[in-house]
Motif scaffolding. Structure first.
Motif, PDB file in Angstrom:
ATOM      1  N   HIS A  13       0.824  -1.206   0.000  1.00 55.43           N
ATOM      2  CA  HIS A  13       0.000   0.000   0.000  1.00 55.43           C
ATOM      3  C   HIS A  13       0.862   1.261   0.000  1.00 55.43           C
ATOM      4  O   HIS A  13       0.502   2.268  -0.617  1.00 55.43           O
ATOM      5  N   GLY A  14       2.005   1.215   0.668  1.00 58.37           N
ATOM      6  CA  GLY A  14       2.922   2.355   0.657  1.00 58.37           C
ATOM      7  C   GLY A  14       3.473   2.616  -0.735  1.00 58.37           C
ATOM      8  O   GLY A  14       3.559   3.766  -1.176  1.00 58.37           O
ATOM      9  N   ILE A  15       3.846   1.545  -1.433  1.00 60.22           N
ATOM     10  CA  ILE A  15       4.359   1.691  -2.808  1.00 60.22           C
ATOM     11  C   ILE A  15       3.277   2.257  -3.723  1.00 60.22           C
ATOM     12  O   ILE A  15       3.543   3.148  -4.543  1.00 60.22           O
ATOM     13  N   VAL A  32      -9.007  13.452  -9.207  1.00 61.25           N
ATOM     14  CA  VAL A  32      -8.676  12.041  -9.460  1.00 61.25           C
ATOM     15  C   VAL A  32      -7.514  11.624  -8.571  1.00 61.25           C
ATOM     16  O   VAL A  32      -7.545  10.560  -7.943  1.00 61.25           O
ATOM     17  N   TRP A  33      -6.497  12.448  -8.476  1.00 58.40           N
ATOM     18  CA  TRP A  33      -5.322  12.173  -7.649  1.00 58.40           C
ATOM     19  C   TRP A  33      -5.725  11.993  -6.191  1.00 58.40           C
ATOM     20  O   TRP A  33      -5.343  11.035  -5.535  1.00 58.40           O
ATOM     21  N   LEU A  34      -6.516  12.934  -5.675  1.00 58.51           N
ATOM     22  CA  LEU A  34      -6.962  12.885  -4.288  1.00 58.51           C
ATOM     23  C   LEU A  34      -7.824  11.642  -4.034  1.00 58.51           C
ATOM     24  O   LEU A  34      -7.692  10.983  -2.999  1.00 58.51           O
ATOM     25  N   THR A  35      -8.693  11.308  -4.978  1.00 57.73           N
ATOM     26  CA  THR A  35      -9.542  10.121  -4.844  1.00 57.73           C
ATOM     27  C   THR A  35      -8.696   8.850  -4.793  1.00 57.73           C
ATOM     28  O   THR A  35      -8.944   7.971  -3.949  1.00 57.73           O
ATOM     29  N   LEU A  36      -7.701   8.741  -5.659  1.00 58.16           N
ATOM     30  CA  LEU A  36      -6.838   7.548  -5.667  1.00 58.16           C
ATOM     31  C   LEU A  36      -6.048   7.410  -4.368  1.00 58.16           C
ATOM     32  O   LEU A  36      -5.941   6.317  -3.805  1.00 58.16           O
ATOM     33  N   VAL A  37      -5.480   8.501  -3.888  1.00 58.68           N
ATOM     34  CA  VAL A  37      -4.732   8.466  -2.628  1.00 58.68           C
ATOM     35  C   VAL A  37      -5.656   8.049  -1.484  1.00 58.68           C
ATOM     36  O   VAL A  37      -5.305   7.196  -0.661  1.00 58.68           O
ATOM     37  N   THR A  38      -6.844   8.614  -1.449  1.00 57.48           N
ATOM     38  CA  THR A  38      -7.814   8.275  -0.398  1.00 57.48           C
ATOM     39  C   THR A  38      -8.206   6.807  -0.464  1.00 57.48           C
ATOM     40  O   THR A  38      -8.266   6.124   0.566  1.00 57.48           O
ATOM     41  N   LEU A  39      -8.453   6.288  -1.668  1.00 57.75           N
ATOM     42  CA  LEU A  39      -8.818   4.877  -1.818  1.00 57.75           C
ATOM     43  C   LEU A  39      -7.694   3.945  -1.340  1.00 57.75           C
ATOM     44  O   LEU A  39      -7.958   2.950  -0.652  1.00 57.75           O
ATOM     45  N   VAL A  40      -6.472   4.259  -1.690  1.00 60.72           N
ATOM     46  CA  VAL A  40      -5.344   3.411  -1.272  1.00 60.72           C
ATOM     47  C   VAL A  40      -5.189   3.443   0.248  1.00 60.72           C
ATOM     48  O   VAL A  40      -4.977   2.411   0.880  1.00 60.72           O
ATOM     49  N   VAL A  41      -5.314   4.617   0.848  1.00 57.35           N
ATOM     50  CA  VAL A  41      -5.185   4.723   2.307  1.00 57.35           C
ATOM     51  C   VAL A  41      -6.297   3.943   3.003  1.00 57.35           C
ATOM     52  O   VAL A  41      -6.041   3.174   3.946  1.00 57.35           O
ATOM     53  N   PHE A  42      -7.532   4.091   2.557  1.00 59.55           N
ATOM     54  CA  PHE A  42      -8.631   3.365   3.186  1.00 59.55           C
ATOM     55  C   PHE A  42      -8.520   1.860   2.945  1.00 59.55           C
ATOM     56  O   PHE A  42      -8.866   1.058   3.809  1.00 59.55           O
ATOM     57  N   GLU A  43      -8.018   1.453   1.796  1.00 62.66           N
ATOM     58  CA  GLU A  43      -7.801   0.028   1.529  1.00 62.66           C
ATOM     59  C   GLU A  43      -6.711  -0.522   2.439  1.00 62.66           C
ATOM     60  O   GLU A  43      -6.799  -1.659   2.914  1.00 62.66           O
ATOM     61  N   CYS A  44      -5.700   0.255   2.713  1.00 64.87           N
ATOM     62  CA  CYS A  44      -4.641  -0.160   3.637  1.00 64.87           C
ATOM     63  C   CYS A  44      -5.220  -0.362   5.038  1.00 64.87           C
ATOM     64  O   CYS A  44      -4.925  -1.363   5.700  1.00 64.87           O
TER      65      CYS A  44
END
Length: 132
Positions: A13-15, A32-44
């Motif tokens: 998830h960090g990568i 889009v950038w903010l949405t992707l970062v948020t999705l990865v953090v919540f998935e982590c």
């Protein structure tokens, strides 16, 4: 609890987060950038919670039957075995729940690990072995 599994999840998830953050984005793609970062953090976070929820004592009662989280489960098919872990496909006895459970070698003592691995290898001796 498996430290290796947690570290692996955090690393992946960090990568992914770094890839999203460091990738060149056009100026109008901020949402889009903010949405992707948020999705990865919540998935982590979800991944870490799932890892923690799988903790607990597992008792192999017979070759295809085990008890975990105060419930009886049947092992479906041949377990996928690696040196670092075992992936079990489980079906709840008298229920409809199905689960895939990853048992990491670092979450139990070596003697317990060898005993479990040998018991599962013997139960699947009539089926092809998928050891690494």
């Amino acid at each position: 609890m498996s430290w290796r599994t947690q570290i692996f999840s955090l690393t992946v998830h960090g990568i992914l987060t770094l890839l999203v953050l460091l990738s060149p984005w056009p100026e109008n793609y901020g949402l889009v950038w903010l949405t992707l970062v948020t999705l990865v953090v919540f998935e982590c976070i979800r991944s870490q919670r799932n890892i923690m929820a799988c903790r607990g004592e597992l008792v192999l009662q017979s070759r295809q039957h085990l008890r975990w989280h105060q419930q009886d489960w049947l092992i479906n098919g041949t377990p996928w075995m690696l040196k670092s872990g075992i992936l079990l496909s489980l079906r709840q006895v008298n229920g409809k729940k199905r689960r895939k459970l990853w048992l990491a070698s670092d979450c139990m003592e070596q003697r317990e690990w060898r005993t479990l691995r040998n018991a599962l290898l013997q139960s699947g001796s009539s089926q092809p072995d998928r050891r690494a």
